[in-house]
Design a protein around this motif. Structure first.
Motif, short mmCIF file in Angstrom:
data_model
loop_
_atom_site.label_atom_id
_atom_site.label_comp_id
_atom_site.label_asym_id
_atom_site.label_seq_id
_atom_site.Cartn_x
_atom_site.Cartn_y
_atom_site.Cartn_z
N CYS A 92 0.80 -1.23 0.00
CA CYS A 92 0.00 0.00 0.00
C CYS A 92 0.83 1.28 0.00
N THR A 93 2.09 1.18 0.31
CA THR A 93 2.94 2.37 0.36
C THR A 93 4.17 2.14 -0.50
N ARG A 94 5.02 3.16 -0.60
CA ARG A 94 6.26 3.02 -1.37
C ARG A 94 7.17 1.99 -0.75
N SER A 95 7.94 1.32 -1.60
CA SER A 95 8.96 0.40 -1.11
C SER A 95 10.00 1.18 -0.34
N SER A 96 10.65 0.51 0.58
CA SER A 96 11.66 1.22 1.38
C SER A 96 12.99 0.48 1.32
N PRO A 97 14.10 1.24 1.27
CA PRO A 97 15.42 0.60 1.25
C PRO A 97 15.77 0.03 2.61
N LEU A 98 16.33 -1.18 2.61
CA LEU A 98 16.79 -1.79 3.85
C LEU A 98 18.28 -1.56 4.06
N GLY A 99 19.01 -1.36 2.98
CA GLY A 99 20.44 -1.13 3.08
C GLY A 99 21.09 -1.22 1.72
N ARG A 100 22.41 -0.99 1.70
CA ARG A 100 23.15 -0.96 0.44
C ARG A 100 24.50 -1.65 0.58
N VAL A 101 25.00 -2.07 -0.57
CA VAL A 101 26.37 -2.58 -0.68
C VAL A 101 26.98 -1.89 -1.87
N ARG A 102 28.18 -1.39 -1.71
CA ARG A 102 28.89 -0.73 -2.81
C ARG A 102 30.17 -1.51 -3.10
N VAL A 103 30.43 -1.74 -4.39
CA VAL A 103 31.63 -2.44 -4.84
C VAL A 103 32.30 -1.54 -5.86
N GLY A 104 33.55 -1.15 -5.58
CA GLY A 104 34.26 -0.28 -6.50
C GLY A 104 35.53 0.26 -5.88
N PRO A 105 36.28 1.09 -6.62
CA PRO A 105 37.57 1.58 -6.13
C PRO A 105 37.45 2.55 -4.96
N CYS A 106 36.28 3.13 -4.73
CA CYS A 106 36.09 4.05 -3.60
C CYS A 106 35.18 3.46 -2.53
N ALA A 107 34.84 2.18 -2.67
CA ALA A 107 33.96 1.52 -1.70
C ALA A 107 34.73 1.23 -0.42
N PRO A 108 34.04 1.19 0.70
CA PRO A 108 34.71 0.86 1.95
C PRO A 108 34.95 -0.65 2.09
N GLY A 109 35.99 -1.03 2.78
CA GLY A 109 36.24 -2.41 3.21
C GLY A 109 36.11 -3.48 2.16
N ALA A 110 35.14 -4.39 2.38
CA ALA A 110 34.96 -5.56 1.52
C ALA A 110 34.63 -5.18 0.08
N GLY A 111 33.95 -4.06 -0.12
CA GLY A 111 33.61 -3.61 -1.47
C GLY A 111 34.85 -3.25 -2.28
#
Length: 139
Positions: A92-111
């Motif tokens: 009934c409402t907009r979807s909501s983000p639960l979290g993110r993962v970033r993978v790339g040269p400026c990503a933190p840690g494991a990314g």
């Protein structure tokens, strides 16, 4: 994830599963639907977006490959990154983000480690688990 130099393409596979099992002592409740939005960033701008189908489960699992076209050039010299946003679908409402993962040269840690390993292994696929972060860190 792996890279294809000659075709200027990068396939990304989403195999993820996460969450916690609902204890059997709790009464049954409607299962949430989850899906993932995958964005390819270049120089801080989104240049392509893909999306999984919604999976209804407390522990959703995807086994879906995605193919992204890359700008010409050396992948290690381009400012590229992939952002995976895990969404909870709502009726009934907009979807909501639960979290993110970033993978790339400026990503933190494991990314960042995943990106470096992918770049060093050529066309071999590199799979890693990532912890979902509450907010993406920009480049």
């Amino acid at each position: 994830m792996r890279r294809r130099n000659l075709a200027c393409e990068a396939p990304a596979s989403l195999l993820g599963a996460w969450g916690e099992q609902v204890p059997l002592t709790e009464p049954p409740s409607p299962l949430p639907g989850h899906y993932v939005i995958i964005r390819l960033h270049h120089d801080g701008h989104v240049i392509d977006t893909k999306e999984t189908k919604s999976v209804t489960s407390y522990n959703p699992v995807w086994n879906m490959p995605f193919l992204f076209s890359l700008p010409a050039g050396d992948i290690q010299q381009l400012e590229l990154s992939l952002e995976f946003t895990v969404m909870q679908a709502r009726l009934c409402t907009r979807s909501s983000p639960l979290g993110r993962v970033r993978v790339g040269p400026c990503a933190p840690g494991a990314g960042l480690l995943h990106w470096r390993e992918m770049c060093s292994r050529g066309q071999l696929e590199v799979a890693r688990w990532h912890q979902i972060q509450p907010d993406a860190l920009g480049c």
